[in-house]
Design a protein around this motif. Sequence first.
Motif, PDB file in Angstrom:
ATOM      1  N   ARG A 257       0.755  -1.111  -0.008  1.00  0.00           N
ATOM      2  CA  ARG A 257      -0.015   0.103   0.090  1.00  0.00           C
ATOM      3  C   ARG A 257       0.967   1.133  -0.021  1.00  0.00           C
ATOM      4  NH1 ARG A 257      -2.615  -0.660   5.505  1.00  0.00           N
ATOM      5  NH2 ARG A 257      -0.353  -0.973   5.771  1.00  0.00           N
ATOM      6  N   GLY A 258       0.882   2.083  -1.104  1.00  0.00           N
ATOM      7  CA  GLY A 258       1.656   3.322  -1.125  1.00  0.00           C
ATOM      8  C   GLY A 258       1.481   4.442  -0.846  1.00  0.00           C
ATOM      9  N   GLY A 259       0.019   4.335   0.230  1.00  0.00           N
ATOM     10  CA  GLY A 259      -0.447   5.600   0.342  1.00  0.00           C
ATOM     11  C   GLY A 259       0.487   6.646   1.484  1.00  0.00           C
ATOM     12  N   ALA A 260       1.540   6.113   2.222  1.00  0.00           N
ATOM     13  CA  ALA A 260       2.420   6.872   2.882  1.00  0.00           C
ATOM     14  C   ALA A 260       3.141   7.719   2.059  1.00  0.00           C
ATOM     15  CB  ALA A 260       3.130   5.880   3.795  1.00  0.00           C
ATOM     16  N   ALA A 261       3.755   7.014   1.027  1.00  0.00           N
ATOM     17  CA  ALA A 261       4.618   7.951   0.321  1.00  0.00           C
ATOM     18  C   ALA A 261       3.813   8.994  -0.528  1.00  0.00           C
ATOM     19  CB  ALA A 261       5.174   7.023  -0.958  1.00  0.00           C
ATOM     20  N   LEU A 262       2.436   9.052  -0.660  1.00  0.00           N
ATOM     21  CA  LEU A 262       1.807  10.044  -1.253  1.00  0.00           C
ATOM     22  C   LEU A 262       1.525  11.241  -0.277  1.00  0.00           C
ATOM     23  CD1 LEU A 262      -0.975   8.184  -3.223  1.00  0.00           C
ATOM     24  CD2 LEU A 262       1.042   9.073  -4.147  1.00  0.00           C
ATOM     25  N   SER A 263       1.901  11.027   1.087  1.00  0.00           N
ATOM     26  CA  SER A 263       1.501  11.803   2.158  1.00  0.00           C
ATOM     27  C   SER A 263       2.835  12.850   2.116  1.00  0.00           C
ATOM     28  CB  SER A 263       1.467  11.282   3.522  1.00  0.00           C
ATOM     29  OG  SER A 263       0.853  10.033   3.270  1.00  0.00           O
ATOM     30  N   ILE A 264       4.077  12.381   1.611  1.00  0.00           N
ATOM     31  CA  ILE A 264       5.107  13.150   1.778  1.00  0.00           C
ATOM     32  C   ILE A 264       5.242  14.593   1.302  1.00  0.00           C
ATOM     33  CG2 ILE A 264       7.758  13.074   1.088  1.00  0.00           C
ATOM     34  CD1 ILE A 264       7.923  10.386   1.201  1.00  0.00           C
ATOM     35  N   ALA A 265       4.501  14.820   0.176  1.00  0.00           N
ATOM     36  CA  ALA A 265       4.564  15.984  -0.152  1.00  0.00           C
ATOM     37  C   ALA A 265       3.906  17.222   0.786  1.00  0.00           C
ATOM     38  CB  ALA A 265       3.761  16.229  -1.569  1.00  0.00           C
ATOM     39  N   LYS A 266       2.798  16.363   1.219  1.00  0.00           N
ATOM     40  CA  LYS A 266       2.136  17.306   2.159  1.00  0.00           C
ATOM     41  C   LYS A 266       2.622  17.577   3.693  1.00  0.00           C
ATOM     42  CE  LYS A 266      -1.648  19.709   3.489  1.00  0.00           C
ATOM     43  NZ  LYS A 266      -1.962  20.814   2.854  1.00  0.00           N
TER      44      LYS A 266
END
Length: 298
Positions: A257-266
């Motif tokens: 699940r890659g959701g964590a990586a998608l949080s990085i920008a924020k």
Amino acid sequence: MFDTLQDRLADVFKGLRSKGRLTAADIDATMREIRIALLEADVNLGVVKEFIAAVKERSLGIELSKALNPSQQIIKIVNEELVTILGGEARTIRFAKRPPTVIMLAGLQGAGKTTLAGKLAKWLRGEKHAPLLVAADLQRPNAVNQLQIVGERAGVHVFAPEPGNGVGDPVKVARDAIEHAQRRLYDVVIVDTAGRLGIDETLMQQAADIKAAVNPDEVLFVVDAMIGQDAVNTAKAFEDGIGFDGVVLTKLDGDARGGAALSIAKVVGKPIMFASNGEGLGDFDVFHPDRMASRILG
Ligand code: GDP
């Protein structure tokens, strides 16, 4: 990587579309479902909260009784807020006014830095640049060799320490490489640095020393999207330790699940510039927040 999230959100939206009219309670229920879907995809809790609050506020602002197609409007809001979370506008390398543009890669061992160096070099060649790869990862015995192989595949020259000259001193190698680039008219220098298995003082210090020596135009933090919430924690540690300008997500082809990586920008307030989705040099692209949002929302 985002198949489950896609499916979950598709279900939520299907339920939403099936209702002709929406009440505030429907919106509440929808937000709860989206929240769970995002958390299950491993998106950072703080980011989820902020996202849901923003979507909810805007959704409740729709005049439900008058809106022609309220579910469509809510989906549009979800899309827009997702783009915002992912960093808004796409942004890639900002080239220096006076070449060479120096790009430094930082990240943990195994994140995919060396592979990325080759991908980036190949992409830059396609953009009519003349990149030089620099082997400043002198930590692992095989790292220089590995970069040379990658360089060969990308058709790009690799600057590596001469035996007996600067061996073991990545700062000197990086500095010499910039001079070499200036003499030989390479207009972009990509410095591959050493990572370690975990964050430690020595790693940060070395990265900070290289950064101070070559004064990079762009420091790219390279992170394996499969490591979950550690991706966010590592990003924070690198931002505090050396500071970076952009993020490269690797291994988006993985099935975690890659959701964590998608949080990085924020979380760190830095754009995701590129995404890597395979071991081949062509498995690489500029990261477009809007396209990623559309992909996730199906
Ligand atoms: P470094 O230690 O940060 O330089 O990482 P490497 O570039 O050596 O990559 C570590 C491993 O991950 C290698 O086996 C690569 O082939 C692999 N790798 C790198 N990027 C990707 C990617 O986007 N997808 C997949 N599946 N593997 C990758």
